[in-house]
Design a protein around this motif. Sequence first.
Motif, PDB file in Angstrom:
ATOM      1  N   TYR A   1     -11.833   2.571   1.944  1.00 19.50           N
ATOM      2  CA  TYR A   1     -11.778   1.126   2.136  1.00 19.50           C
ATOM      3  C   TYR A   1     -11.831   0.719   3.610  1.00 19.50           C
ATOM      4  O   TYR A   1     -11.706  -0.455   3.931  1.00 19.50           O
ATOM      5  CB  TYR A   1     -10.513   0.554   1.479  1.00 19.50           C
ATOM      6  CG  TYR A   1     -10.693   0.319   0.000  1.00 19.50           C
ATOM      7  CD1 TYR A   1     -11.152  -0.898  -0.476  1.00 19.50           C
ATOM      8  CD2 TYR A   1     -10.455   1.331  -0.917  1.00 19.50           C
ATOM      9  CE1 TYR A   1     -11.343  -1.128  -1.825  1.00 19.50           C
ATOM     10  CE2 TYR A   1     -10.643   1.127  -2.276  1.00 19.50           C
ATOM     11  CZ  TYR A   1     -11.089  -0.104  -2.727  1.00 19.50           C
ATOM     12  OH  TYR A   1     -11.292  -0.308  -4.063  1.00 19.50           O
TER      13      TYR A   1
ATOM     14  N   ASN B   1     -11.759  -2.279  -8.085  1.00 15.36           N
ATOM     15  CA  ASN B   1     -11.296  -3.610  -7.700  1.00 15.36           C
ATOM     16  C   ASN B   1     -11.716  -4.653  -8.729  1.00 15.36           C
ATOM     17  O   ASN B   1     -11.008  -5.643  -8.947  1.00 15.36           O
ATOM     18  CB  ASN B   1     -11.820  -3.988  -6.312  1.00 15.36           C
ATOM     19  CG  ASN B   1     -10.760  -3.796  -5.236  1.00 15.36           C
ATOM     20  OD1 ASN B   1      -9.583  -3.599  -5.538  1.00 15.36           O
ATOM     21  ND2 ASN B   1     -11.166  -3.867  -3.979  1.00 15.36           N
TER      22      ASN B   1
ATOM     23  N   ARG C   1      -7.334  -3.892  -3.614  1.00 13.91           N
ATOM     24  CA  ARG C   1      -7.260  -3.142  -2.361  1.00 13.91           C
ATOM     25  C   ARG C   1      -8.180  -3.828  -1.361  1.00 13.91           C
ATOM     26  O   ARG C   1      -9.369  -4.026  -1.625  1.00 13.91           O
ATOM     27  CB  ARG C   1      -7.678  -1.689  -2.563  1.00 13.91           C
ATOM     28  CG  ARG C   1      -6.741  -0.905  -3.452  1.00 13.91           C
ATOM     29  CD  ARG C   1      -7.032   0.577  -3.400  1.00 13.91           C
ATOM     30  NE  ARG C   1      -6.581   1.167  -2.146  1.00 13.91           N
ATOM     31  CZ  ARG C   1      -6.874   2.396  -1.742  1.00 13.91           C
ATOM     32  NH1 ARG C   1      -7.656   3.158  -2.487  1.00 13.91           N
ATOM     33  NH2 ARG C   1      -6.410   2.866  -0.609  1.00 13.91           N
TER      34      ARG C   1
ATOM     35  N   GLU D   1       1.023   4.032  -3.024  1.00  8.70           N
ATOM     36  CA  GLU D   1       0.678   5.443  -2.766  1.00  8.70           C
ATOM     37  C   GLU D   1       1.834   6.364  -3.147  1.00  8.70           C
ATOM     38  O   GLU D   1       1.622   7.451  -3.695  1.00  8.70           O
ATOM     39  CB  GLU D   1       0.285   5.617  -1.299  1.00  8.70           C
ATOM     40  CG  GLU D   1      -1.061   5.000  -0.977  1.00  8.70           C
ATOM     41  CD  GLU D   1      -1.257   4.641   0.492  1.00  8.70           C
ATOM     42  OE1 GLU D   1      -2.257   3.977   0.824  1.00  8.70           O
ATOM     43  OE2 GLU D   1      -0.382   5.019   1.311  1.00  8.70           O
TER      44      GLU D   1
ATOM     45  N   LEU E   1      -4.770   3.633  -8.617  1.00  7.14           N
ATOM     46  CA  LEU E   1      -5.152   4.328  -7.393  1.00  7.14           C
ATOM     47  C   LEU E   1      -5.553   5.765  -7.699  1.00  7.14           C
ATOM     48  O   LEU E   1      -6.594   6.252  -7.218  1.00  7.14           O
ATOM     49  CB  LEU E   1      -3.997   4.303  -6.385  1.00  7.14           C
ATOM     50  CG  LEU E   1      -4.220   5.133  -5.114  1.00  7.14           C
ATOM     51  CD1 LEU E   1      -5.450   4.661  -4.349  1.00  7.14           C
ATOM     52  CD2 LEU E   1      -2.984   5.084  -4.217  1.00  7.14           C
TER      53      LEU E   1
ATOM     54  N   ASP F   1       0.826  -1.207   0.000  1.00  8.31           N
ATOM     55  CA  ASP F   1       0.000   0.000   0.000  1.00  8.31           C
ATOM     56  C   ASP F   1       0.860   1.257   0.000  1.00  8.31           C
ATOM     57  O   ASP F   1       0.573   2.223  -0.722  1.00  8.31           O
ATOM     58  CB  ASP F   1      -0.938   0.021   1.214  1.00  8.31           C
ATOM     59  CG  ASP F   1      -2.152  -0.867   1.022  1.00  8.31           C
ATOM     60  OD1 ASP F   1      -2.385  -1.285  -0.135  1.00  8.31           O
ATOM     61  OD2 ASP F   1      -2.850  -1.144   2.008  1.00  8.31           O
ATOM     62  N   GLU F   2       1.916   1.276   0.813  1.00  6.63           N
ATOM     63  CA  GLU F   2       2.775   2.459   0.876  1.00  6.63           C
ATOM     64  C   GLU F   2       3.517   2.651  -0.443  1.00  6.63           C
ATOM     65  O   GLU F   2       3.684   3.786  -0.916  1.00  6.63           O
ATOM     66  CB  GLU F   2       3.767   2.336   2.027  1.00  6.63           C
ATOM     67  CG  GLU F   2       3.139   2.443   3.408  1.00  6.63           C
ATOM     68  CD  GLU F   2       4.182   2.654   4.495  1.00  6.63           C
ATOM     69  OE1 GLU F   2       5.040   3.546   4.318  1.00  6.63           O
ATOM     70  OE2 GLU F   2       4.143   1.923   5.496  1.00  6.63           O
TER      71      GLU F   2
ATOM     72  N   ARG G   1      -6.954   6.007   2.002  1.00  6.52           N
ATOM     73  CA  ARG G   1      -7.399   4.654   2.344  1.00  6.52           C
ATOM     74  C   ARG G   1      -8.776   4.650   3.017  1.00  6.52           C
ATOM     75  O   ARG G   1      -9.357   3.578   3.215  1.00  6.52           O
ATOM     76  CB  ARG G   1      -6.392   3.999   3.292  1.00  6.52           C
ATOM     77  CG  ARG G   1      -4.983   3.881   2.717  1.00  6.52           C
ATOM     78  CD  ARG G   1      -4.043   3.185   3.685  1.00  6.52           C
ATOM     79  NE  ARG G   1      -2.638   3.325   3.292  1.00  6.52           N
ATOM     80  CZ  ARG G   1      -1.612   2.866   3.981  1.00  6.52           C
ATOM     81  NH1 ARG G   1      -1.833   2.230   5.134  1.00  6.52           N
ATOM     82  NH2 ARG G   1      -0.373   3.042   3.557  1.00  6.52           N
TER      83      ARG G   1
END
Length: 711
Positions: A531, A500, A511, A274, A484, A270-271, A528
Amino acid sequence: MAHDVSHLCPCGSGRKVKFCCGKAVAAELEKIQRAIHGDQRAAALNLTRLARQKWPDIPALLAIQAELELMLGEHDAWPATVQHLARVAPDTPSSHALSAIRDCDAGRVDDAMAHLQAGLEAGEKVLPGILYEALGLVAQAMLTRGNLPGGLSLLRFQSGIAGQADKRPAEILEQLDDLGSVPFLFRYQRLLRTPGEQIASPEQTKKMLSQVGAGRWRQARQLVEQLRQDHPQDPDLLYNLGVLNMRLGDLPRAAESWRQFAALPGLPLDEAVEAEAMAQLVEPAGPEYSVRQAEVVFRVTNTDQALERLLSSRRLSLAPEDAFEPFDEDDVPPKAAFWLLDREPPASGADVTWREIPNIVGEAMLFGRQTEREARLEAYLFRDSTFDERKELLQATLGDAGHWESETDLEGQSTDPISHALNWRWRIPEDMPAARSEQAIREKQQALIHETVPRLALPVLDGKCLAEVAGDPAYWVRALGLLLNLELQVFVAQWQVDLNALRRELGLPERATIRGPLDNAARFPLERVPYVQLDSLSDDELLPVVSRCFLLRCWPLLKPLADEVERRGESLVAKVNRLNMHAALSGIAPTSELTLEQLQKAADLAEASGISPASFLLAGLVHQLRLGRKRELQESLQRLNSRHMREPGVAEQVRQFMAFVQQAARAAGRLPGAELPASDQAPTSKLWTPDSDTAPAAGGGKSKLWVPGMD
């Protein structure tokens, strides 16, 4: 009386006059300041110039002269004065501030930011007024140039300094959010991370955070870069570099920092995604992948014949008079303006599919002969795969009434392939039922996301498309970063699509739903939040997320959070100002119906708390009128008349509203109570774009959907 030598010196050094250059000219400063306070700026400038004949190099006099020349619009004189000041007092905040303004005026925005940083570094003890003004001017120059990270950071810093004393920076930030011109990832200020003590000492961390808080971002970046010499792979330092480069508007270095961060081994996916999404936002696409807009000019030899042929073409639709505004008051308006369609309109809109609805793919304006210009047809077309076909169509329509003369790419008018594909405009058949229009919108959105986007050649994927690279893990972070950004933008625009589902089709990681507890709610990445399973959060986790999200003014993000606050009821009554929450939601609701819903909740809460609900009742009048809710409108007016007319401003606002209603009714030739007149609504042109907040037949306007690379 003599000038008070205990005041700060006008040179901006931060020292008092008695300890600075102004001491030698205290008497002259008193005369000049008296003229300024008397709003006699021209006289003050003359006094300053007269004093400088005797003292040509006194920084205090030079700073005053430069500011007065700037205020009086003496643009030929003030750059030389600024240059002289920079030579005799190169390190004062005022000198750097005026140099920054001069650089902005000359289009040297990067140099302006460098001077601004130097001014903030030199002014640790005091912030001269001219340096404060320079913050706003450099911010606006950066925004105009398309440097959103730098411009937004300066506006936020300026707003934090001003508080309630100057609301201009906060208002500009709100306007940018409301216009939809700010990507989601730029909508909130990212905070720096605190490095571990094995990376930076407490003193170094304190110094870094102090520099950031004072706007001295260049110094903070230098400190982080020094620390990285010993710890090049530390994630906190790389993250901080990304943040600081964005605040400085140094976009190439920001993209590099985010990509280095995303490539760190062991970083959570995720990081990494992003960070990659951030890099894509700050890294412009190469020209080979941009879709450029061109102006194509046809020389018209017979204006009447050209107009007749243009009007008779079924691939051209006559646009409303207000569809194309003149660039300025001196411009001559066209004889007629047209939308160029990609297909002929269907005979009936009753049973058409979304694929049969014409798209507007260009604009054309017919001008008659002018004093210095021949008659012409100006067309504005994107250089995509259909560019030549559209040019040939216009030539064939004109026939012997005109011929191609020239074509020129418009500076700054280009976009990336995704933006070009998603920002479509429809010419809706007038008899198309609203329910069918809404279904067509959903079908078009689904087709664009699932059919068009995966097949676009994209620069971030080395010219390949998503469908090609999805099977190669080496491209996953880049592909997911792109998705994203796309997901966040269609989320804000309230498209009814599931990204998704696209990830599953492409075989990319989805995600996942996020459940509490959160590691740090005060720093939780807001991208985020969509979600997050909100009911899994504790009250103490939910509250900081709610308060931070309200700064984003994003309806689809805030509405579920507000609903969760309401659902919890008593547990949050003492912790959340629900009145302010619903008042804020009413200001960003996408439709009149949703606005009224929030205003009613705010009014009920106000009355239950012993607070006048008049402001909410007044705000709801125009929406009740727009929706044709006659009974509710009458009840609101009766309630205002019977209970609140003695409150300050209420009677006047009610009178203004009633005068507007009567004027609108006369103009429309009918009694009030149905829709607002066209002057208060979106143009009823049957033009639809992806950001329209009603069925397509109801409005028009420019799309607000933003995706990476859009100028």
